[in-house]
Design a protein around this motif. Structure first.
Motif, short mmCIF file in Angstrom:
data_model
loop_
_atom_site.label_atom_id
_atom_site.label_comp_id
_atom_site.label_asym_id
_atom_site.label_seq_id
_atom_site.Cartn_x
_atom_site.Cartn_y
_atom_site.Cartn_z
N SER A 1 0.84 -1.19 0.00
CA SER A 1 0.00 0.00 0.00
C SER A 1 0.89 1.25 0.00
CB SER A 1 -0.90 0.00 1.23
OG SER A 1 -0.12 0.25 2.40
N LYS A 2 0.29 2.39 -0.29
CA LYS A 2 1.02 3.65 -0.25
C LYS A 2 1.58 3.90 1.14
CE LYS A 2 -1.39 5.98 -3.98
NZ LYS A 2 -2.16 7.15 -4.39
N ASP A 3 0.79 3.58 2.15
CA ASP A 3 1.26 3.76 3.53
C ASP A 3 2.46 2.88 3.83
OD1 ASP A 3 -0.65 5.70 4.07
OD2 ASP A 3 -2.02 4.31 5.08
N GLU A 4 2.43 1.63 3.37
CA GLU A 4 3.57 0.73 3.59
C GLU A 4 4.81 1.24 2.86
OE1 GLU A 4 2.04 -3.79 4.04
OE2 GLU A 4 1.42 -2.78 2.19
N ILE A 5 4.63 1.70 1.64
CA ILE A 5 5.76 2.22 0.87
C ILE A 5 6.37 3.42 1.60
CG2 ILE A 5 6.39 3.41 -1.27
CD1 ILE A 5 4.45 1.44 -2.70
N ALA A 6 5.54 4.36 2.04
CA ALA A 6 6.05 5.52 2.76
C ALA A 6 6.77 5.09 4.04
CB ALA A 6 4.90 6.48 3.09
N PHE A 7 6.20 4.11 4.73
CA PHE A 7 6.78 3.62 5.97
C PHE A 7 8.17 3.04 5.76
CE2 PHE A 7 7.19 0.03 9.03
CZ PHE A 7 7.31 0.77 10.18
N TYR A 8 8.32 2.14 4.79
CA TYR A 8 9.62 1.52 4.54
C TYR A 8 10.63 2.54 4.02
CZ TYR A 8 7.82 -3.03 5.72
OH TYR A 8 7.30 -4.10 6.42
N PHE A 9 10.17 3.50 3.23
CA PHE A 9 11.04 4.56 2.73
C PHE A 9 11.59 5.38 3.89
CE2 PHE A 9 12.12 8.52 0.60
CZ PHE A 9 12.62 8.11 -0.62
N VAL A 10 10.72 5.75 4.81
CA VAL A 10 11.14 6.55 5.97
C VAL A 10 12.05 5.74 6.89
CG1 VAL A 10 10.32 7.72 8.06
CG2 VAL A 10 9.23 8.17 5.87
N LEU A 11 11.77 4.46 7.04
CA LEU A 11 12.69 3.62 7.83
C LEU A 11 14.10 3.69 7.24
CD1 LEU A 11 10.67 0.36 8.60
CD2 LEU A 11 11.18 2.26 10.15
N GLY A 12 14.19 3.59 5.92
CA GLY A 12 15.48 3.70 5.26
C GLY A 12 16.13 5.05 5.50
N MET A 13 15.32 6.10 5.42
CA MET A 13 15.86 7.44 5.68
C MET A 13 16.42 7.52 7.10
SD MET A 13 12.97 9.86 3.87
CE MET A 13 13.90 11.40 3.94
N ASN A 14 15.66 6.97 8.04
CA ASN A 14 16.07 7.07 9.44
C ASN A 14 17.28 6.22 9.78
OD1 ASN A 14 13.93 8.80 9.88
ND2 ASN A 14 12.59 7.23 10.71
N LEU A 15 17.49 5.15 9.04
CA LEU A 15 18.63 4.25 9.30
C LEU A 15 19.74 4.42 8.28
CD1 LEU A 15 16.63 1.05 10.32
CD2 LEU A 15 17.81 2.66 11.82
N ALA A 16 19.73 5.51 7.55
CA ALA A 16 20.68 5.71 6.45
C ALA A 16 22.13 5.53 6.88
CB ALA A 16 20.48 7.08 5.81
N ASN A 17 22.50 6.08 8.00
CA ASN A 17 23.91 6.00 8.41
C ASN A 17 24.31 4.60 8.88
OD1 ASN A 17 24.49 8.61 7.68
ND2 ASN A 17 24.00 9.43 9.70
N GLN A 18 23.33 3.76 9.18
CA GLN A 18 23.65 2.38 9.56
C GLN A 18 23.86 1.51 8.32
OE1 GLN A 18 20.37 2.31 12.78
NE2 GLN A 18 21.82 0.69 13.28
N VAL A 19 23.38 1.96 7.18
CA VAL A 19 23.51 1.18 5.95
C VAL A 19 24.68 1.68 5.11
CG1 VAL A 19 22.39 0.48 3.79
CG2 VAL A 19 21.06 0.62 5.90
N ALA A 20 24.69 2.96 4.83
CA ALA A 20 25.71 3.53 3.95
C ALA A 20 26.62 4.44 4.76
CB ALA A 20 25.04 4.32 2.82
N ALA A 21 27.90 4.19 4.63
CA ALA A 21 28.88 5.02 5.34
C ALA A 21 28.79 6.46 4.87
CB ALA A 21 30.28 4.47 5.11
N LYS A 22 29.19 7.34 5.72
CA LYS A 22 29.24 8.74 5.32
C LYS A 22 30.23 8.92 4.20
CE LYS A 22 27.88 10.62 9.72
NZ LYS A 22 27.28 11.91 9.93
N LYS A 23 30.07 10.01 3.47
CA LYS A 23 30.98 10.26 2.36
C LYS A 23 32.40 10.43 2.89
CE LYS A 23 31.27 15.13 1.35
NZ LYS A 23 31.89 15.87 0.37
N PRO A 24 33.40 10.18 2.08
CA PRO A 24 34.79 10.15 2.52
C PRO A 24 35.25 11.34 3.36
CG PRO A 24 34.64 9.42 0.26
CD PRO A 24 33.26 9.85 0.67
N GLU A 25 35.04 12.57 2.90
CA GLU A 25 35.41 13.72 3.72
C GLU A 25 34.18 14.57 3.95
OE1 GLU A 25 37.40 14.69 0.38
OE2 GLU A 25 38.28 12.73 0.61
N ASN A 26 34.19 15.36 4.97
CA ASN A 26 33.13 16.33 5.27
C ASN A 26 31.80 15.75 5.69
OD1 ASN A 26 35.03 18.13 4.36
ND2 ASN A 26 34.08 18.41 2.38
N GLY A 27 31.72 14.49 6.04
CA GLY A 27 30.42 13.90 6.40
C GLY A 27 29.53 13.77 5.19
N GLY A 28 28.22 13.50 5.39
CA GLY A 28 27.35 13.43 4.23
C GLY A 28 26.38 12.42 4.33
#
Length: 131
Positions: free
Chosen positions: A104-131
């Motif tokens: 559903s649209k609600d499920e899609i939004a939910f999983y998308f936001v979960l990814g946004m909230n856990l972004a730093n646990q999945v993808a390392a910050k950019k090499p310099e200057n954070g990101g």
């Protein structure tokens, strides 16, 4: 196997009964990538103009699929696409998910936001200057 892939797989394994379909994984990972772009925009411009493309997080399958090339293009415009490994994971999950996500649209939004909230646990910050 990249560090990003290892981190993503660890999250998917830890929450295997929750993020349990390719579509959910694709949406989650795209949320991660989008948050990385927003972080870069905030760092570079002290604003996040891409956020308007998220349409208040009223997302559906078509919108999520349309966002992927837009996010990648914007990262290239900023000369800050440090997330090729993540883009590969998203693409593979989308292909595996096929055309019938059954979310559903609600499920899609939910999983998308979960990814946004856990972004730093999945993808390392950019090499310099954070990101």
């Amino acid at each position: 196997s990249s560090e990003t892939k290892k981190r993503a797989e660890a999250i998917f394994q830890e929450f295997s009964t929750f993020v349990n379909t390719p579509a959910k994984r694709a949406v989650f990972l795209e949320g991660v990538l989008c948050q990385k772009l927003l972080g870069i925009q905030h760092h570079e411009r002290d604003a996040t103009p891409f956020r308007i493309k998220l349409q208040g997080l009223k997302l559906d399958q078509n919108r999520v699929q349309a966002l992927l090339p837009q996010i990648q293009n914007k990262l290239e415009e900023y000369k800050a696409n440090y997330y090729r490994d993540l883009e590969i994971l998203i693409s593979a999950s989308m292909i595996e998910a096929g055309n019938e996500w059954k979310l559903s649209k609600d499920e899609i939004a939910f999983y998308f936001v979960l990814g946004m909230n856990l972004a730093n646990q999945v993808a390392a910050k950019k090499p310099e200057n954070g990101g």
